[in-house]
Scaffold this motif. Structure first.
Motif, short mmCIF file in Angstrom:
data_model
loop_
_atom_site.label_atom_id
_atom_site.label_comp_id
_atom_site.label_asym_id
_atom_site.label_seq_id
_atom_site.Cartn_x
_atom_site.Cartn_y
_atom_site.Cartn_z
N GLY A 207 -3.01 9.01 -2.63
CA GLY A 207 -2.74 8.60 -1.26
C GLY A 207 -2.84 7.11 -1.02
N GLY A 208 -3.55 6.75 0.06
CA GLY A 208 -3.64 5.37 0.49
C GLY A 208 -4.51 4.49 -0.38
N SER A 209 -5.18 5.06 -1.39
CA SER A 209 -6.03 4.25 -2.25
C SER A 209 -5.24 3.45 -3.27
CB SER A 209 -7.02 5.16 -3.00
OG SER A 209 -6.34 6.07 -3.84
N SER A 210 -3.96 3.67 -3.33
CA SER A 210 -3.13 3.02 -4.35
C SER A 210 -2.36 1.85 -3.74
CB SER A 210 -2.14 4.03 -4.94
OG SER A 210 -1.31 3.42 -5.89
N SER A 211 -2.08 0.85 -4.57
CA SER A 211 -1.26 -0.29 -4.14
C SER A 211 -0.39 -0.74 -5.30
CB SER A 211 -2.15 -1.44 -3.65
OG SER A 211 -3.02 -1.87 -4.68
N LEU A 212 0.66 -1.48 -4.96
CA LEU A 212 1.67 -1.88 -5.94
C LEU A 212 1.84 -3.40 -5.91
CD1 LEU A 212 4.01 -0.90 -7.90
CD2 LEU A 212 5.49 -0.97 -5.88
N ILE B 160 6.44 4.30 -2.33
CA ILE B 160 5.84 4.83 -1.11
C ILE B 160 6.31 6.26 -0.85
CG2 ILE B 160 5.73 4.52 1.39
CD1 ILE B 160 6.05 1.49 0.88
N PHE B 161 7.60 6.50 -1.04
CA PHE B 161 8.17 7.84 -0.84
C PHE B 161 7.47 8.85 -1.76
CE2 PHE B 161 11.10 11.12 -2.28
CZ PHE B 161 11.57 11.65 -1.08
N SER B 162 7.33 8.51 -3.03
CA SER B 162 6.75 9.45 -4.00
C SER B 162 5.29 9.74 -3.71
CB SER B 162 6.89 8.87 -5.42
OG SER B 162 8.25 8.67 -5.75
N PRO C 210 0.84 -1.21 0.00
CA PRO C 210 0.00 0.00 0.00
C PRO C 210 0.87 1.26 0.00
CG PRO C 210 0.14 -0.87 2.22
CD PRO C 210 0.93 -1.82 1.34
N SER C 211 0.33 2.31 -0.57
CA SER C 211 1.08 3.58 -0.53
C SER C 211 0.93 4.28 0.81
CB SER C 211 0.59 4.50 -1.66
OG SER C 211 -0.80 4.74 -1.54
N LEU D 70 -1.00 1.64 6.65
CA LEU D 70 -1.41 0.32 6.20
C LEU D 70 -0.20 -0.60 6.06
CD1 LEU D 70 -4.09 1.13 3.46
CD2 LEU D 70 -4.46 0.24 5.77
N LEU D 71 0.93 -0.02 5.67
CA LEU D 71 2.15 -0.82 5.53
C LEU D 71 2.60 -1.37 6.88
CD1 LEU D 71 4.39 -1.84 3.64
CD2 LEU D 71 5.64 0.28 4.12
N LEU D 72 2.40 -0.60 7.95
CA LEU D 72 2.75 -1.08 9.29
C LEU D 72 1.91 -2.30 9.68
CD1 LEU D 72 3.18 2.27 11.26
CD2 LEU D 72 4.97 0.69 10.52
#
Length: 297
Positions: A136-141, A123-125, A58-59, A63-65
């Motif tokens: 924001g947080g709506s994106s994932s990779l 995530i940084f970008s 996740p961006s 959520l990454l935590l």
């Protein structure tokens, strides 16, 4: 021998590149089977999306935590057929070049570091650059693209003038191939169609360039970076069954028996080469064949 047994044996004896391809393919098949089961059962297909989200990066740092494992799982995860098809084709092509021109033992190392670097830049970008704040947080990779780019740039840095032959183009040096891939990703960012993916590619390319530079300068051994990389690179290594023991000197009968066993093993290896080729040998079998050739010299 059943198909499943053949697949397990191929995975067990295969190279790191073979295993990476198997894992990516296996994860893709499991996801698709899950979707099929949900569809046939009349259940909500959103359950499959939940699984994919939990395995994607996740961006949103919060959520990454909650999903730290996604930093690793995302680089083995694909959703669309053509996404995994082209990624695996590039992985096979660049991975073979890396194994032949650099060091096959470091292939998994650069794969993992490339994926981590791609996730980090993504995530940084998306959190620090104003252009990406609305998403924001709506994106994932997800996907192996960043890892593949790292492999390409690492081998291109070590062997920049090595020539490959591209369909409809002809001979191209690796440094120009890598440069072209980087420029395509760079100019594709404003399109916003797959911005996160292109950013991850650039992150993978940069870490591949750094890793290739350290390899070419002979500075990769013994430092902190390589110690961390070696731990990831050892994940797929098969444990040796050899044990060091102290024993009494062998009698002539024991020596002859051991010699006969060794000869039978060599005959089996030679028969395996005859049937399946040298590449089908395991690392231990190749080492035994090499030791036997040295004994005869």
């Amino acid at each position: 021998m059943s198909i499943w047994t053949e697949i397990k044996e191929s995975f067990r004896q295969g190279s790191t590149l073979t295993r990476l391809i198997y894992i990516n393919t296996g994860v893709f098949i499991i996801i698709k089977l899950l979707q099929l089961i949900l569809l046939l059962s009349g259940l909500d297909m959103a359950y499959a999306s939940i699984v994919i989200n939990w395995l994607s990066v996740p961006s949103d740092p919060l959520l990454l935590l909650i999903r730290p494992w996604s930093l690793i799982t995302y680089m083995f995860l694909h959703y669309d057929f053509f996404h995994i098809l082209f990624n695996l084709l590039y992985l096979w092509w660049f991975g073979r070049l890396f194994a032949q021109l650099v060091d096959v033992r470091k292939l998994l190392t650069i794969y993992i570091w490339g994926g981590l670097a791609g996730a980090a830049l993504y995530i940084f970008s998306f959190n620090l650059l104003p252009a990406f704040h609305p998403q924001g947080g709506s994106s994932s990779l997800l996907g192996a693209s960043a890892s593949v780019m790292a492999i390409l740039f690492a081998v291109a840095r070590v062997r920049p003038n090595f020539t490959v032959y591209l369909f409809l183009i002809g001979p191209v040096k690796l440094k120009y191939l890598a440069m072209g891939a980087f420029i395509i990703d760079l100019i594709s960012i404003p399109g916003m169609a797959n911005t996160g993916g292109h950013l991850a590619h650039i992150g993978g390319a940069l870490i591949g360039l750094l890793y290739g530079w350290k390899l070419s300068e002979g500075r990769i051994n013994g430092n902190f970076f390589d110690k961390m990389a070696s731990r990831s690179g050892n994940l797929f290594k098969r444990k040796s069954n050899l044990r060091v023991t102290h024993s009494r000197p062998m009698s002539d009968m024991e020596y002859n028996a051991m010699k006969q066993r060794r000869q039978k093993e060599l005959d089996r290896i030679l028969e395996k080469i005859k049937q399946s080729g040298y590449d089908s040998l395991s690392k231990e079998e190749k080492q035994m064949l090499f030791n036997a050739s040295q004994d005869k010299n």
